[in-house]
Design a protein around this motif. Structure first.
Motif, PDB file in Angstrom:
ATOM      1  N   ARG A   1      55.852  62.710  67.053  1.00 44.44           N
ATOM      2  CA  ARG A   1      57.381  63.734  67.303  1.00 44.44           C
ATOM      3  C   ARG A   1      56.804  65.132  66.715  1.00 44.44           C
ATOM      4  NH1 ARG A   1      62.060  60.001  67.808  1.00 44.44           N
ATOM      5  NH2 ARG A   1      61.324  58.235  68.014  1.00 44.44           N
TER       6      ARG A   1
ATOM      7  N   LEU B   1      57.991  59.709  77.385  1.00 45.94           N
ATOM      8  CA  LEU B   1      56.944  59.737  76.302  1.00 45.94           C
ATOM      9  C   LEU B   1      55.645  58.785  77.388  1.00 45.94           C
ATOM     10  CD1 LEU B   1      57.568  57.728  73.431  1.00 45.94           C
ATOM     11  CD2 LEU B   1      57.055  60.136  73.131  1.00 45.94           C
TER      12      LEU B   1
ATOM     13  N   SER C   1      59.486  52.094  72.294  1.00 45.58           N
ATOM     14  CA  SER C   1      58.617  52.716  71.642  1.00 45.58           C
ATOM     15  C   SER C   1      57.652  50.974  70.293  1.00 45.58           C
ATOM     16  CB  SER C   1      58.825  53.510  70.537  1.00 45.58           C
ATOM     17  OG  SER C   1      59.753  53.647  69.441  1.00 45.58           O
TER      18      SER C   1
ATOM     19  N   GLY D   1      54.336  57.456  69.413  1.00 44.01           N
ATOM     20  CA  GLY D   1      55.135  58.244  70.255  1.00 44.01           C
ATOM     21  C   GLY D   1      53.556  59.094  71.372  1.00 44.01           C
TER      22      GLY D   1
ATOM     23  N   TYR E   1      62.054  57.592  74.811  1.00 40.73           N
ATOM     24  CA  TYR E   1      61.229  56.592  75.448  1.00 40.73           C
ATOM     25  C   TYR E   1      60.300  57.273  76.859  1.00 40.73           C
ATOM     26  CZ  TYR E   1      62.710  53.904  71.148  1.00 40.73           C
ATOM     27  OH  TYR E   1      62.675  54.005  70.293  1.00 40.73           O
TER      28      TYR E   1
END
Lengths: 319, 319
Positions: free
Chosen positions: A265, A103, A145, A75, A100
């Motif tokens: 995260r 990210l 991910s 992540g 996602y």
């Protein structure tokens, strides 16, 4: 571009959830107010209708664009490969689950013509949207991910392309691999997986529980290290309990187990514990749908806060 | 820095091979002129001596530096993560098998103070060299292709650190994950591994053959997709034959199988075939120690030149 109502419907239902479970990280779709999440999951709550794919290849006049399924890895942007970044940079449209898409580095999303993101539910309709956009002539990247081959969208994308009467070749369909959760989580606890290893998901949404149990028995008996995906959900806590029971049948209670919650995260947590302690930890925040669990084999030991699974060098070399 | 003779010895022995098998890609060490490669592998030919690790933590006066095990992913720089590049950029010394060092971009190796590379044999002594350099106060990266947790050096590094009376914490030991061969090869054939999957190595150098056979039986029965590492060596072709036999006992001859030879290298070859054809392909250049084989499960099908392993969405959704 597709004007298929299903996509919008499924999307708006996810966004419109008002029930109490919508903020739970283990709930894959906030749209359900019933107990049927584990079987209907991303389907529309209160409805028996299945999510249907609409348009086919004949609905599009344009020369098709390209479709690439990109694995973002763990992540953080620094876990992405250069190839993944390049593929996203080349894409005109980027399609994915909102978490996602967030990210992806800003310099990439800023350059894209369009970003299409939806909440986690609607996996099928979101993938169809990506394919429709590619059939309509756009270069599209669909993202997830980890790696597109690990419980992810590479297969679903191909299945939907086929169902539309299109072909993978027509879209120059390509998969860009990423670092799977098993590997990024293993790195955090040292060397838990260096020998023969297996990935197994405890979600019985797409695989039935007797199959999962039988697989757990088979691999626990055979000395594989085991990476457990989707270990826990409030709606199906018994799968996790059953899993702990099966593993304990075949392995000692002091077998090291690595737990990585929310890898990469803000709420990441890492713990090395034992198989005997695992079941009780299911009651804590450490274990939910964002957790990956790494179970050692009979040779694995804990040392200096890390898990070490020897490959057998010590039987060949003296050190 | 270590002045341990073992390292140099093992290194020079590998480099000094004059026998006919030294250029074979399946030979892990060119130093053997005997039939004992599969058991002695990287050991010194003609000698029964084991590779020994020499110096201990007490031999070093300096404040220890850092040690990081970095996975390069598949065989091209664009398959590396940004984090891997940064870790190599931060390292003063980079240690690895020559072939892997060659994969690191020049701008990184040019910046490093020292590069220590040896041929594939001497895995233990090379890893020890890396650790000695870190204990001597240098920031060291030890590298490998794929991921450090997949049949690779994360575990060996920890084992040797421990044997030296040092600790992982003392060296801020860190693992930087990479894309494993199973994932980079799976990407090349589409979506072969999207469900529960297992990695298994056919090398019986560190795991005995009865264990490997038993594991193959267990997972072939249970519907796992299977990534086979180290499938073939001229010295132990019978492992591959046995593997094909076991898989055929449990799965149909028309089960799709993906073969990726030398992924990411100049001689890369990709083929989608069937389980029934696999054993005969063992006689061709397609299958050697650089090959990864991806075996589908009972639901896997070949379509448009790709392998598709459905996750079961079609039982939940109509498309």
């Amino acid at each position: 571009m597709s004007t298929d109502d299903t996509t919008t419907e499924s999307e708006s239902k996810c966004g419109a959830s008002k029930n109490d479970t919508s903020t739970e990280s283990e709930s894959k779709c906030g749209a359900s107010g019933s107990d049927s999440v584990s079987s209907s999951s991303c389907g529309a709550s209160g409805s028996d209708e299945e999510e249907e794919v609409g348009s086919t290849v004949d609905d599009f006049d344009a020369d098709p664009g390209r479709l690439v399924a990109v694995g973002l890895g763990p992540g953080q942007p620094e876990g992405m490969t250069s190839r993944a970044k390049a593929a996203l940079g080349d894409a005109e449209h980027i399609v994915g689950y909102t978490t996602y898409v967030d990210l992806v580095p800003d310099e990439i999303t800023d350059d894209a013509e369009e970003i299409y993101s939806t909440p986690m539910c609607g996996e099928v309709s979101r993938t169809e949207e990506a394919i429709d956009r590619a059939l309509a002539g756009n270069d599209v990247a669909i993202i997830g991910s980890g790696d597109p081959n690990v419980y992810a969208l590479a297969g679903l994308a191909l299945e939907i392309v086929e169902s539309k009467g299109a072909t993978a070749s027509m879209l120059d369909f390509e998969v860009v691999p990423g670092v799977p959760a098993a590997q990024s989580c293993a790195a955090r606890v040292g060397a838990p997986l260096v020998n023969d290893t297996v990935s197994i998901s405890l979600s019985d949404h797409l695989t039935d529980m007797p199959t999962i149990e039988s697989r757990l028995h088979a691999v626990a008996k055979e000395g594989f290290t085991i990476a457990i995906y989707n270990p826990w959900s409030r709606k199906r806590r018994e799968n996790f309990e059953k899993c702990c029971e099966i593993l304990t049948e075949h392995r000692d209670a002091d077998t090291p187990v690595g737990i990585v919650h929310a890898a990469g995260r803000d709420d990441e947590e890492v713990e090395v514990t034992t198989l005997g302690e695992l079941e009780d930890l299911g009651e804590t925040d450490l274990i939910d749908m964002t957790t990956t669990i790494l179970v050692g084999n009979e040779d694995t030991y804990e040392w200096d806060g890390r898990m070490v699974t020897p490959r057998g060098y010590e039987t060949k070399y003296e050190y």
